[in-house]
Design a protein around this motif. Structure first.
Motif, PDB file in Angstrom:
ATOM      1  N   LEU A 293     -99.438  -5.479 -16.732  1.00 40.81           N
ATOM      2  CA  LEU A 293    -100.144  -4.799 -17.830  1.00 40.81           C
ATOM      3  C   LEU A 293    -100.479  -3.362 -17.473  1.00 40.81           C
ATOM      4  O   LEU A 293    -100.322  -2.441 -18.289  1.00 40.81           O
ATOM      5  CB  LEU A 293    -101.420  -5.571 -18.178  1.00 40.81           C
ATOM      6  N   VAL A 294    -100.942  -3.133 -16.240  1.00 35.75           N
ATOM      7  CA  VAL A 294    -101.311  -1.778 -15.821  1.00 35.75           C
ATOM      8  C   VAL A 294    -100.073  -0.888 -15.734  1.00 35.75           C
ATOM      9  O   VAL A 294    -100.094   0.272 -16.169  1.00 35.75           O
ATOM     10  CB  VAL A 294    -102.051  -1.825 -14.473  1.00 35.75           C
ATOM     11  N   ALA A 295     -98.979  -1.409 -15.179  1.00 33.09           N
ATOM     12  CA  ALA A 295     -97.755  -0.611 -15.068  1.00 33.09           C
ATOM     13  C   ALA A 295     -97.219  -0.229 -16.447  1.00 33.09           C
ATOM     14  O   ALA A 295     -96.786   0.908 -16.671  1.00 33.09           O
ATOM     15  CB  ALA A 295     -96.698  -1.377 -14.281  1.00 33.09           C
ATOM     16  N   LEU A 296     -97.239  -1.162 -17.385  1.00 36.02           N
ATOM     17  CA  LEU A 296     -96.790  -0.849 -18.746  1.00 36.02           C
ATOM     18  C   LEU A 296     -97.687   0.205 -19.394  1.00 36.02           C
ATOM     19  O   LEU A 296     -97.208   1.082 -20.125  1.00 36.02           O
ATOM     20  CB  LEU A 296     -96.764  -2.125 -19.586  1.00 36.02           C
ATOM     21  N   THR A 297     -98.985   0.131 -19.122  1.00 34.92           N
ATOM     22  CA  THR A 297     -99.895   1.149 -19.649  1.00 34.92           C
ATOM     23  C   THR A 297     -99.565   2.534 -19.091  1.00 34.92           C
ATOM     24  O   THR A 297     -99.542   3.527 -19.823  1.00 34.92           O
ATOM     25  CB  THR A 297    -101.350   0.779 -19.294  1.00 34.92           C
ATOM     26  N   MET A 298     -99.270   2.604 -17.802  1.00 30.87           N
ATOM     27  CA  MET A 298     -98.916   3.883 -17.180  1.00 30.87           C
ATOM     28  C   MET A 298     -97.624   4.440 -17.768  1.00 30.87           C
ATOM     29  O   MET A 298     -97.516   5.652 -18.039  1.00 30.87           O
ATOM     30  CB  MET A 298     -98.788   3.700 -15.665  1.00 30.87           C
ATOM     31  N   ILE A 299     -96.640   3.573 -17.970  1.00 31.56           N
ATOM     32  CA  ILE A 299     -95.367   4.028 -18.537  1.00 31.56           C
ATOM     33  C   ILE A 299     -95.567   4.530 -19.968  1.00 31.56           C
ATOM     34  O   ILE A 299     -95.009   5.573 -20.365  1.00 31.56           O
ATOM     35  CB  ILE A 299     -94.336   2.895 -18.476  1.00 31.56           C
ATOM     36  N   LEU A 300     -96.376   3.815 -20.751  1.00 30.03           N
ATOM     37  CA  LEU A 300     -96.629   4.252 -22.129  1.00 30.03           C
ATOM     38  C   LEU A 300     -97.352   5.604 -22.169  1.00 30.03           C
ATOM     39  O   LEU A 300     -97.039   6.457 -23.002  1.00 30.03           O
ATOM     40  CB  LEU A 300     -97.444   3.188 -22.872  1.00 30.03           C
ATOM     41  N   LEU A 301     -98.299   5.801 -21.287  1.00 31.91           N
ATOM     42  CA  LEU A 301     -98.990   7.090 -21.228  1.00 31.91           C
ATOM     43  C   LEU A 301     -98.026   8.204 -20.824  1.00 31.91           C
ATOM     44  O   LEU A 301     -98.050   9.306 -21.391  1.00 31.91           O
ATOM     45  CB  LEU A 301    -100.152   7.016 -20.236  1.00 31.91           C
ATOM     46  N   PHE A 302     -97.180   7.942 -19.844  1.00 30.77           N
ATOM     47  CA  PHE A 302     -96.211   8.932 -19.380  1.00 30.77           C
ATOM     48  C   PHE A 302     -95.228   9.297 -20.491  1.00 30.77           C
ATOM     49  O   PHE A 302     -95.028  10.482 -20.803  1.00 30.77           O
ATOM     50  CB  PHE A 302     -95.479   8.373 -18.162  1.00 30.77           C
ATOM     51  N   GLU A 303     -94.629   8.280 -21.098  1.00 34.51           N
ATOM     52  CA  GLU A 303     -93.646   8.541 -22.136  1.00 34.51           C
ATOM     53  C   GLU A 303     -94.300   9.134 -23.393  1.00 34.51           C
ATOM     54  O   GLU A 303     -93.706   9.984 -24.071  1.00 34.51           O
ATOM     55  CB  GLU A 303     -92.911   7.244 -22.490  1.00 34.51           C
ATOM     56  N   GLY A 304     -95.513   8.707 -23.712  1.00 36.28           N
ATOM     57  CA  GLY A 304     -96.201   9.272 -24.868  1.00 36.28           C
ATOM     58  C   GLY A 304     -96.493  10.742 -24.688  1.00 36.28           C
ATOM     59  O   GLY A 304     -96.364  11.545 -25.627  1.00 36.28           O
ATOM     60  N   THR A 305     -96.882  11.141 -23.466  1.00 36.75           N
ATOM     61  CA  THR A 305     -97.133  12.557 -23.199  1.00 36.75           C
ATOM     62  C   THR A 305     -95.858  13.380 -23.324  1.00 36.75           C
ATOM     63  O   THR A 305     -95.851  14.473 -23.906  1.00 36.75           O
ATOM     64  CB  THR A 305     -97.731  12.728 -21.800  1.00 36.75           C
TER      65      THR A 305
END
Length: 315
Positions: A293-305
């Motif tokens: 869950l944490v890794a997916l959150t980090m990827i979403l934040l990275f790609e969203g930025t």
């Protein structure tokens, strides 16, 4: 035979041997002061061979730090400092952060018991009367849990102080536009940290404990340990407060010219691998649900930025 006859026979005049050393003594090598034309100026030493020349001698001039030297400009307040001074300043600023964090932790201890009870009944997917009671397995478990929970409040209070102290430490080496970016980042960092904690409490923890309950229900009687449960809660909440700084770090790096959006997009797979590695390192649990869950959150934040940067035309 007389000496005069010997000298006459050799065809030479009598030699005055005593005159030769006197002529050698008269031929002294010219001193350095004679060459420089400064023999009339007094010269002082400090007993160790260091010469203190008079003020009348021009000292070498150095360029002003604000001027361009070889096409490279320096920040207006940049100056050379000994390494010991840098270390001392860094230690003092870090001590300020620790004092603020300790003060926040002390205040949190006053309300830790009530806060633990509230969080315990809120994170489980049951009605309030059906929530399983916490189990304590060693005498200091409750007290250590209070300290850990209070330390989370201390971190929240100390985070903006830490960011601001970092700015003060780096300020002399920053250009005016870089200072503007950094000052704008301080309140933004606090807001993002709050969003990360809220995201953890509202979404991640309920999903996680719903999964834990479903995973164990029907095969065993669930008995949640107080200390281990709050270790997971505190770790996830604190780590997601840091994770939510990813958009800020990316924006600052691009605005300060450290990297570009295009380069980050080209290296995205490396960042994804790093995100999974950090997640499994800091939020490990036997079911593997928390780090995923944490890794997916980090990827979403990275790609969203990166998507927002591309949308506004920033390459």
């Amino acid at each position: 035979m007389s000496d005069e006859s010997v000298d006459d026979r050799d065809g030479g005049d009598p030699v005055d041997e005593a005159a030769e050393p006197r002529e050698a003594d008269d031929e002294q090598p010219p001193s350095e002061s004679d060459h420089d034309g400064e023999s009339d100026l007094p010269v002082e030493t400090d007993g160790e061979g260091i010469v203190d020349r008079p003020d009348s001698i021009d000292e070498p001039s150095y360029p002003d730090p604000d001027d361009d030297v070889g096409g490279i400009s320096t920040p207006p307040d940049d100056e050379e400092m000994p390494l010991a001074d840098h270390i001392e300043e860094m230690v003092l600023r870090f001590a300020v952060v620790l004092l603020v964090g300790a003060a926040g932790t002390s205040i949190g201890l006053l309300f830790a018991s009530d806060a633990i009870s509230y969080v315990w009944t809120d994170i489980f997917p049951y009605a309030a009367e059906e929530v399983p009671p916490p189990h304590v397995y060693h005498p200091l478990e409750l007290w250590l849990t209070r300290i850990k929970f209070s330390a989370l409040l201390g971190i929240m209070v100390a985070l903006p102080v830490f960011v601001y102290q970092c700015y003060l430490f780096m300020r002399p080496g920053l250009y005016p536009h870089e200072r503007k970016y950094y000052l704008a980042a301080v309140p933004m960092s606090v807001v993002l940290a709050g969003l990360g904690m809220l995201f953890s409490y509202v979404l991640v923890l309920p999903v996680l404990f719903q999964y834990f309950t479903f995973y164990a229900e029907g095969s065993a009687d669930i008995a949640y340990a107080l200390g281990e449960t709050f270790d997971l809660v505190i770790t996830l909440t604190g780590f997601l407060a840091i994770v939510f700084q990813i958009p800020l770090f990316i924006m600052l790096a691009i605005m300060m010219g450290v990297t570009t959006r295009r380069w980050l997009a080209q290296k995205r797979l490396y960042f994804w691998a790093a995100f999974f590695g950090l997640s499994f390192m800091f939020t490990m649990d036997p079911t593997m649900m928390a780090p995923i869950l944490v890794a997916l959150t980090m990827i979403l934040l990275f790609e969203g930025t990166l998507f927002v940067l591309k949308w506004v035309g920033r390459e």
